[in-house]
Design a protein around this motif. Sequence first.
Motif, PDB file in Angstrom:
ATOM      1  N   ILE A 193       3.601  52.807  40.939  1.00 61.98           N
ATOM      2  CA  ILE A 193       3.279  52.181  39.512  1.00 61.98           C
ATOM      3  C   ILE A 193       4.202  51.233  39.104  1.00 61.98           C
ATOM      4  CG2 ILE A 193       2.543  53.118  37.111  1.00 61.98           C
ATOM      5  CD1 ILE A 193       0.703  53.893  39.229  1.00 61.98           C
ATOM      6  N   PRO A 194       5.406  51.501  38.820  1.00 67.86           N
ATOM      7  CA  PRO A 194       6.295  50.235  38.430  1.00 67.86           C
ATOM      8  C   PRO A 194       6.166  49.104  39.350  1.00 67.86           C
ATOM      9  CG  PRO A 194       7.652  52.071  38.991  1.00 67.86           C
ATOM     10  CD  PRO A 194       6.124  52.681  39.212  1.00 67.86           C
ATOM     11  N   GLN A 195       6.051  49.402  40.645  1.00 64.90           N
ATOM     12  CA  GLN A 195       6.226  48.144  41.388  1.00 64.90           C
ATOM     13  C   GLN A 195       4.939  47.123  41.184  1.00 64.90           C
ATOM     14  OE1 GLN A 195       8.421  48.841  45.553  1.00 64.90           O
ATOM     15  NE2 GLN A 195       7.854  50.776  44.892  1.00 64.90           N
ATOM     16  N   ILE A 196       3.735  48.107  41.409  1.00 66.57           N
ATOM     17  CA  ILE A 196       2.368  47.356  40.908  1.00 66.57           C
ATOM     18  C   ILE A 196       2.664  46.453  39.735  1.00 66.57           C
ATOM     19  CG2 ILE A 196       0.234  47.350  40.638  1.00 66.57           C
ATOM     20  CD1 ILE A 196      -0.260  49.494  42.756  1.00 66.57           C
ATOM     21  N   VAL A 197       2.897  47.217  38.571  1.00 63.80           N
ATOM     22  CA  VAL A 197       3.150  46.741  37.153  1.00 63.80           C
ATOM     23  C   VAL A 197       4.005  45.451  37.181  1.00 63.80           C
ATOM     24  CG1 VAL A 197       4.299  47.054  34.797  1.00 63.80           C
ATOM     25  CG2 VAL A 197       2.665  48.989  36.002  1.00 63.80           C
ATOM     26  N   ASP A 198       5.004  45.729  38.037  1.00 62.69           N
ATOM     27  CA  ASP A 198       5.893  44.227  38.117  1.00 62.69           C
ATOM     28  C   ASP A 198       5.020  43.234  38.748  1.00 62.69           C
ATOM     29  OD1 ASP A 198       7.886  45.627  36.724  1.00 62.69           O
ATOM     30  OD2 ASP A 198       9.079  45.881  38.329  1.00 62.69           O
ATOM     31  N   HIS A 199       4.181  43.479  39.569  1.00 60.72           N
ATOM     32  CA  HIS A 199       3.638  42.169  40.147  1.00 60.72           C
ATOM     33  C   HIS A 199       2.355  41.841  39.894  1.00 60.72           C
ATOM     34  CE1 HIS A 199       6.928  43.315  43.050  1.00 60.72           C
ATOM     35  NE2 HIS A 199       7.062  41.932  43.352  1.00 60.72           N
ATOM     36  N   VAL A 200       1.607  42.420  39.174  1.00 67.11           N
ATOM     37  CA  VAL A 200       0.417  41.889  38.411  1.00 67.11           C
ATOM     38  C   VAL A 200       0.520  41.664  36.918  1.00 67.11           C
ATOM     39  CG1 VAL A 200      -0.775  43.048  40.326  1.00 67.11           C
ATOM     40  CG2 VAL A 200      -0.437  44.226  38.138  1.00 67.11           C
ATOM     41  N   SER A 201      -0.541  41.000  36.329  1.00 65.47           N
ATOM     42  CA  SER A 201      -0.417  40.655  34.853  1.00 65.47           C
ATOM     43  C   SER A 201      -1.680  41.409  34.278  1.00 65.47           C
ATOM     44  CB  SER A 201      -0.596  39.231  34.714  1.00 65.47           C
ATOM     45  OG  SER A 201      -1.790  38.619  35.158  1.00 65.47           O
ATOM     46  N   ILE A 202      -2.401  42.270  35.032  1.00 65.11           N
ATOM     47  CA  ILE A 202      -3.461  43.034  34.337  1.00 65.11           C
ATOM     48  C   ILE A 202      -2.849  44.518  34.112  1.00 65.11           C
ATOM     49  CG2 ILE A 202      -5.278  41.368  35.051  1.00 65.11           C
ATOM     50  CD1 ILE A 202      -5.695  42.955  37.506  1.00 65.11           C
ATOM     51  N   PRO A 203      -3.939  45.485  33.225  1.00 64.85           N
ATOM     52  CA  PRO A 203      -3.480  46.645  33.038  1.00 64.85           C
ATOM     53  C   PRO A 203      -3.711  47.391  34.380  1.00 64.85           C
ATOM     54  CG  PRO A 203      -5.016  45.762  31.422  1.00 64.85           C
ATOM     55  CD  PRO A 203      -5.033  44.831  32.487  1.00 64.85           C
ATOM     56  N   VAL A 204      -2.655  48.469  34.535  1.00 65.32           N
ATOM     57  CA  VAL A 204      -2.483  49.515  35.597  1.00 65.32           C
ATOM     58  C   VAL A 204      -2.842  50.673  35.323  1.00 65.32           C
ATOM     59  CG1 VAL A 204      -1.238  50.360  37.562  1.00 65.32           C
ATOM     60  CG2 VAL A 204      -1.082  47.885  37.037  1.00 65.32           C
ATOM     61  N   ILE A 205      -3.671  51.501  36.146  1.00 62.53           N
ATOM     62  CA  ILE A 205      -4.345  52.907  35.778  1.00 62.53           C
ATOM     63  C   ILE A 205      -3.357  53.688  36.914  1.00 62.53           C
ATOM     64  CG2 ILE A 205      -5.981  54.466  35.402  1.00 62.53           C
ATOM     65  CD1 ILE A 205      -7.862  51.466  35.508  1.00 62.53           C
ATOM     66  N   ALA A 206      -2.738  54.783  36.330  1.00 65.67           N
ATOM     67  CA  ALA A 206      -1.961  55.547  37.339  1.00 65.67           C
ATOM     68  C   ALA A 206      -2.793  56.650  37.682  1.00 65.67           C
ATOM     69  CB  ALA A 206      -0.771  56.151  36.687  1.00 65.67           C
ATOM     70  N   SER A 207      -2.826  56.870  39.294  1.00 66.44           N
ATOM     71  CA  SER A 207      -3.505  57.959  39.629  1.00 66.44           C
ATOM     72  C   SER A 207      -2.925  58.786  40.939  1.00 66.44           C
ATOM     73  CB  SER A 207      -4.947  57.317  40.335  1.00 66.44           C
ATOM     74  OG  SER A 207      -5.670  58.201  40.882  1.00 66.44           O
ATOM     75  N   GLY A 208      -2.775  59.783  40.695  1.00 67.96           N
ATOM     76  CA  GLY A 208      -2.299  60.863  41.928  1.00 67.96           C
ATOM     77  C   GLY A 208      -1.364  61.574  41.422  1.00 67.96           C
ATOM     78  N   GLY A 209      -1.857  62.986  41.284  1.00 69.46           N
ATOM     79  CA  GLY A 209      -0.792  64.341  41.051  1.00 69.46           C
ATOM     80  C   GLY A 209      -0.597  64.419  39.342  1.00 69.46           C
ATOM     81  N   ILE A 210      -1.438  63.662  38.517  1.00 66.51           N
ATOM     82  CA  ILE A 210      -1.226  63.778  37.365  1.00 66.51           C
ATOM     83  C   ILE A 210      -2.171  64.810  36.755  1.00 66.51           C
ATOM     84  CG2 ILE A 210      -1.531  62.431  35.166  1.00 66.51           C
ATOM     85  CD1 ILE A 210      -1.138  59.929  36.876  1.00 66.51           C
ATOM     86  N   MET A 211      -1.753  65.940  35.958  1.00 64.29           N
ATOM     87  CA  MET A 211      -2.536  66.894  35.709  1.00 64.29           C
ATOM     88  C   MET A 211      -2.494  67.095  34.248  1.00 64.29           C
ATOM     89  SD  MET A 211      -3.915  68.006  38.469  1.00 64.29           S
ATOM     90  CE  MET A 211      -4.325  69.908  38.409  1.00 64.29           C
TER      91      MET A 211
END
Length: 354
Positions: free
Chosen positions: A201-219
């Motif tokens: 998540i933080p690595q994608i957030v640092d490299h794009v300017s659009i919103p990021v949705i976190a997915s995987g293991g979140i309960m």
Amino acid sequence: MLETELTRMLGIQYPLFLAPMAGGPATPELAAAVSNAGGLGNLGGAYLTPDQLRSTIRRTRELTDRPFGVNLFVPELPEEQEGEVGQMTTELNKYRAQLGIELNPSIPKSSESFQEQVQVLLEEEVSIFSFTFGIPPHDMLQAMKQRGIVIIGTATTVEEAIRLEAAGVDAIAAQGSEAGGHRGTFLKSDSDALVGTMALIPQIVDHVSIPVIASGGIMDGRGLAASLVLGATAVQMGTAFLACPESGAHEVYKHKILTSHEDSTAITRVYSGKPARGIQTTFMNDMDQYSGIIPAFPIQNVMTRDIRQAAARANNPEYMSLWAGQGLRLASNHSAAEIVEQTMDQAKALLKKW
């Protein structure tokens, strides 16, 4: 209320998405329940015919007047190798014999028409379109944009996220390796794209300017709060909703969700030809010893369908595909609305405490 850039964009109350679980679990009732509770319901439409997709969208609209999304698989067209298919048919006949179903069945059409599915979404003017396994053609995305449809692509690496942003998507669902179901990888080999949610998540957030949705293991709310701190603007939860009353998952599937643990899952190709995370079964363990080549998705998916369906009729989970993420001990059979409310209350309390 936890307002983010994405909740404002979509006109929803909470930054919590239902994962679009194709194949039965994400029913109109489940999608509508999550939307009515303030999140974003999603329909997994990949395996539906255009007519089924249209009726599913309309049924969901009867149950909610709030936004919901529809997810499709970007088609992959592998070359069908007769030798591979013939060998696999012989191998699968062992399981067909055990389940008492026809041997050597004819192989039906391997996938629905993506173009026709997309046309249904355009005609029905859905609010949100998400996709997995690649990037749709440019003209298709433009047609969506012209109708004001929000577009969400799936990425498992930073490079995939960068490509998706360049293609014009409005947000990115970043799928960590903990996620249940099919991997959305489309640029690298699947084994090279197993990046955990916390790192991704933080690595994608640092490299794009659009919103990021976190997915995987979140309960629960802890996963939501952590994802927001990492820079995500929403989370997508699937396994958390699999055992709730509105879920279309088979009852023995729900039981396995509620009785399995964090180390009960594995990533396998044997059900569909594409890597997907699910609860380990006898079929997975047996087929791991198969020495031949497993036909690619969606061919293998079609070839095992009769086995999975027969197993479901027999209430035998050992031959069903039990897609699930690694957060299994946190699953519950509460209603969808309760899961949304509990998740949001916990996240708000944690963020306030911090």
